[in-house]
Design a protein around this motif. Structure first.
Motif, PDB file in Angstrom:
ATOM      1  N   GLU A 144       0.813  -1.216   0.000  1.00 15.13           N
ATOM      2  CA  GLU A 144       0.000   0.000   0.000  1.00 15.13           C
ATOM      3  C   GLU A 144       0.845   1.266   0.000  1.00 15.13           C
ATOM      4  N   GLU A 145       1.974   1.260   0.714  1.00 13.19           N
ATOM      5  CA  GLU A 145       2.748   2.485   0.884  1.00 13.19           C
ATOM      6  C   GLU A 145       3.850   2.671  -0.146  1.00 13.19           C
ATOM      7  N   THR A 146       4.277   1.585  -0.799  1.00 14.43           N
ATOM      8  CA  THR A 146       5.384   1.709  -1.754  1.00 14.43           C
ATOM      9  C   THR A 146       5.096   1.077  -3.112  1.00 14.43           C
ATOM     10  N   GLY A 147       4.030   0.294  -3.221  1.00 15.56           N
ATOM     11  CA  GLY A 147       3.743  -0.408  -4.467  1.00 15.56           C
ATOM     12  C   GLY A 147       4.588  -1.649  -4.666  1.00 15.56           C
ATOM     13  N   VAL A 148       5.433  -1.985  -3.688  1.00 17.11           N
ATOM     14  CA  VAL A 148       6.307  -3.161  -3.786  1.00 17.11           C
ATOM     15  C   VAL A 148       5.567  -4.379  -3.229  1.00 17.11           C
ATOM     16  N   ASP A 149       5.418  -5.405  -4.049  1.00 18.42           N
ATOM     17  CA  ASP A 149       4.700  -6.616  -3.648  1.00 18.42           C
ATOM     18  C   ASP A 149       5.705  -7.743  -3.415  1.00 18.42           C
ATOM     19  N   LEU A 150       5.851  -8.143  -2.144  1.00 18.63           N
ATOM     20  CA  LEU A 150       6.788  -9.200  -1.784  1.00 18.63           C
ATOM     21  C   LEU A 150       6.056 -10.403  -1.185  1.00 18.63           C
ATOM     22  N   CYS A 151       4.847 -10.665  -1.684  1.00 18.88           N
ATOM     23  CA  CYS A 151       4.058 -11.767  -1.131  1.00 18.88           C
ATOM     24  C   CYS A 151       4.707 -13.120  -1.382  1.00 18.88           C
ATOM     25  N   ASP A 152       5.623 -13.193  -2.346  1.00 12.42           N
ATOM     26  CA  ASP A 152       6.296 -14.470  -2.621  1.00 12.42           C
ATOM     27  C   ASP A 152       7.661 -14.565  -1.945  1.00 12.42           C
TER      28      ASP A 152
END
Length: 237
Positions: A144-152
């Protein structure tokens, strides 16, 4: 803790009959306002006496805390010089702080946001939502705050600690799960939600990070310095 509380008076077991903490409750959380409308981010309890699940809250707490004689929660680190509530809940408010580091050696960078509430450079993160786990909150806040998706990605949990938060009081405080994400290189990050900006900063050491942030005319959030220091200690093992 609040600097107006002498170190030898912080402990709750130390008698201090004249202790007079300042009430930091904002207008929207005062009893009369709560009776009219409860903000979406806050519980309806006007005082801790209106909370009826302290056993559950204490068993689920990241950091153990006690109740005083009237059944009100006590800050685990002692007196703060503040009373009332400027957080969503009485007692412990759980947060999640994802520390994202890219690269190694002199090329190492850390992802920080510019907070929109106090305008300082900080770890992206925020409060754990009801029904949400800390790992889920780490991923959501980062996205939400950076647009970085590290779900994996699987982070390293660094600790679960009370955080020196500017909204804390004797009866409401923040405890955070901090976690370290390691990336081979930086990725695109854009400030959003509660972040005015998002940037990668050099972090070969805390001193290097301090110098870079200061040179840019900005300030590093003091409450996050211990979390960043612990991440660097882990990386430098």
């Amino acid at each position: 803790m609040n600097e107006i509380v002498p170190a030898d008076r912080r402990c709750w077991s130390v008698s201090w009959p004249t202790y007079a903490p300042a009430d930091i409750t904002p207008p929207e959380l005062r009893p009369a306002a709560l009776a009219r409308q409860v903000p979406g981010w806050a519980e309806a309890a006007a005082t801790p006496a209106d909370v009826h699940d302290w056993d559950r809250r204490r068993s689920a707490a990241l950091v153990p805390f006690e109740l005083d004689a009237q059944g009100w929660p006590l800050h685990p680190q002692g007196r703060t010089g503040r009373t009332g509530r400027n957080l969503g809940k009485w007692g412990e408010n759980q947060a999640a702080d994802p520390i994202v580091v890219a690269g190694v050696g002199r090329h190492r960078r850390v992802l920080l946001i510019t907070r929109d509430d106090i305008g300082v450079e900080a770890i992206p993160g925020g409060m754990v939502d009801p029904g949400e786990t800390a790992p889920q909150a780490l991923q959501r806040e980062l996205r939400e705050e950076t647009g970085v998706d590290l779900c994996d990605h699987q982070p390293v949990i660094l600790g679960r600690d009370v955080v020196e938060d500017w909204r804390q009081s004797d009866y409401a405080w923040v405890a955070s799960t901090s976690a370290l994400y390691l990336l081979p290189a930086t990725v695109t990050a854009v400030g959003a939600d509660d972040a005015l900006d998002a940037n990668w900063w050099p972090v070969g050491s805390l001193d290097q990070l301090d110098a870079a942030v200061t040179a840019a005319g900005r300030t590093l959030y003091a409450a996050h310095r211990p979390l960043l220091a612990r991440a660097l200690t882990h990386l430098d093992k």
